[in-house]
Design an enzyme around this catalytic site. Structure first.
Site, PDB file in Angstrom:
ATOM      1  N   ASN A  38     -31.856  38.018  21.226  1.00  0.00           N
ATOM      2  CA  ASN A  38     -31.977  39.466  21.423  1.00  0.00           C
ATOM      3  C   ASN A  38     -30.624  40.090  21.776  1.00  0.00           C
ATOM      4  OD1 ASN A  38     -33.157  42.003  21.594  1.00  0.00           O
ATOM      5  ND2 ASN A  38     -33.728  41.762  23.735  1.00  0.00           N
ATOM      6  N   GLU A  97     -31.440  37.175  15.829  1.00  0.00           N
ATOM      7  CA  GLU A  97     -31.146  38.473  16.458  1.00  0.00           C
ATOM      8  C   GLU A  97     -29.832  38.452  17.222  1.00  0.00           C
ATOM      9  OE1 GLU A  97     -34.004  41.736  17.276  1.00  0.00           O
ATOM     10  OE2 GLU A  97     -35.224  40.104  18.077  1.00  0.00           O
ATOM     11  N   ASP A 145     -37.481  32.327  14.521  1.00  0.00           N
ATOM     12  CA  ASP A 145     -38.477  33.264  15.026  1.00  0.00           C
ATOM     13  C   ASP A 145     -39.305  33.708  13.831  1.00  0.00           C
ATOM     14  OD1 ASP A 145     -39.950  35.385  15.930  1.00  0.00           O
ATOM     15  OD2 ASP A 145     -38.243  36.567  16.644  1.00  0.00           O
ATOM     16  N   ASN A 178     -42.185  35.362  14.066  1.00  0.00           N
ATOM     17  CA  ASN A 178     -42.946  36.572  14.385  1.00  0.00           C
ATOM     18  C   ASN A 178     -44.427  36.425  14.051  1.00  0.00           C
ATOM     19  OD1 ASN A 178     -41.527  38.616  15.788  1.00  0.00           O
ATOM     20  ND2 ASN A 178     -40.217  38.938  14.006  1.00  0.00           N
ATOM     21  N   HIS A 206     -37.146  36.177  24.453  1.00  0.00           N
ATOM     22  CA  HIS A 206     -37.624  34.885  23.947  1.00  0.00           C
ATOM     23  C   HIS A 206     -37.027  33.775  24.810  1.00  0.00           C
ATOM     24  CE1 HIS A 206     -38.929  36.305  19.805  1.00  0.00           C
ATOM     25  NE2 HIS A 206     -38.231  37.343  20.234  1.00  0.00           N
TER      26      HIS A 206
END
Length: 257
Positions: A9, A35, A147, A149, A245
């Site tokens: 992130n 990310e 990830d 999602n 995360h």
DNA sequence: ATGGCATCTAACAGATGA
């Protein structure tokens, strides 16, 4: 051989929370990042090199958005940036590193929090499955970390009933993930070792969700059936607090028969 | 039904995220 997937992130924000010190302590062989939210020149890569790591990145066109990377002790024999389809590659969602005995994909599947993006997400997923099926004919020993999602099963989310109509736990998405594992010949390494509920890799920043463990398991190390017998363990690393995360580790014994 | 929190860019508001 330790491999970790981690949606950070924003890698610059993570750096400000001692990400490099964490990396130095854990010292994975391969770290798949998602990310990163930064252009390469915005990342202090010298700190990674000081630790002896190689690093490769596939960034999005849009500034501060998405982006994946692979940080590795070994220098890859080859790095493939993206999957060859501009609509996806513009968003920096796939990077692949080929090593002597195996290949690694770092993947960031699009979010469909905005439900208008669900078609795009599913298109990406279907394309990814075809890509991986093709890839495995050339590189059978494959680890796909990222990830996705998508929380796969009911034990992978804190409220499976209430959230069954929310993207990330839609039947369509969950069914795709089952199909992906089946048709690509991949194993969910965490679930190979742990069938207990309550193990998540993402929590909302809101409403103290992480403290209350109201989470989703969205981050996976998928391992090709050819490498399955080399797996030693897989655990999440919840003490790492750079992101919404947490990292997920899978460890291999490269010498295992 | 809404907002709640955090990280971004380009500006001190808006987009994105799950």
């Amino acid at each position: 051989m330790k491999i970790i997937t981690y949606n950070v992130n924003g890698i610059r924000a993570a750096y400000n929370k001692n990400f490099v010190e964490w990396l130095s302590a854990v010292r994975p062989d391969v770290l798949c990042l998602q990310e990163s939210k930064a252009a390469i020149e915005q990342i202090d890569t010298a700190k990674l090199e000081d630790l002896g790591y190689h690093h490769h990145w596939h960034c999005a066109q849009k500034k501060g958005y998405s982006g994946v990377g692979i940080v590795s002790k070994q220098k890859p024999k080859h790095v493939e940036y993206g999957c060859g389809l501009a609509d996806f590659d513009n968003e920096g969602r796939i990077i692949r590193a080929d090593f002597d005995d195996f290949s690694v994909l770092s993947v960031y599947v699009p979010s469909a929090t905005n439900i208008d993006r669900l078609d795009f997400k599913m298109q990406f997923c279907h394309y990814l499955l075809d890509y991986v099926k093709d890839l495995r004919t050339e590189f059978p020993n494959l680890i796909i970390s990222g990830d996705f999602n998508i929380a796969h099963n009911e034990i992978d989310i804190h409220d499976p009933v209430r959230l069954s109509k929310v993207s990330g736990f839609l039947p369509m998405e969950r069914e795709w993930l089952s199909k992906f594992l089946d048709e690509a010949g991949m194993v969910d390494s965490f679930r190979h070792f742990n069938n207990q509920p309550g193990h998540y890799s993402w929590w909302s920043y809101r409403a103290a969700a992480r403290e209350r463990n109201k989470g989703w398991r969205l981050d996976y190390n998928f391992v090709s059936d050819t490498l399955q017998h080399k797996m030693i363990r897989s655990v999440k690393l919840p003490d790492a607090r750079h992101s919404d995360h947490c990292p997920v580790l899978t460890e291999f014994d490269p010498g295992a028969k």
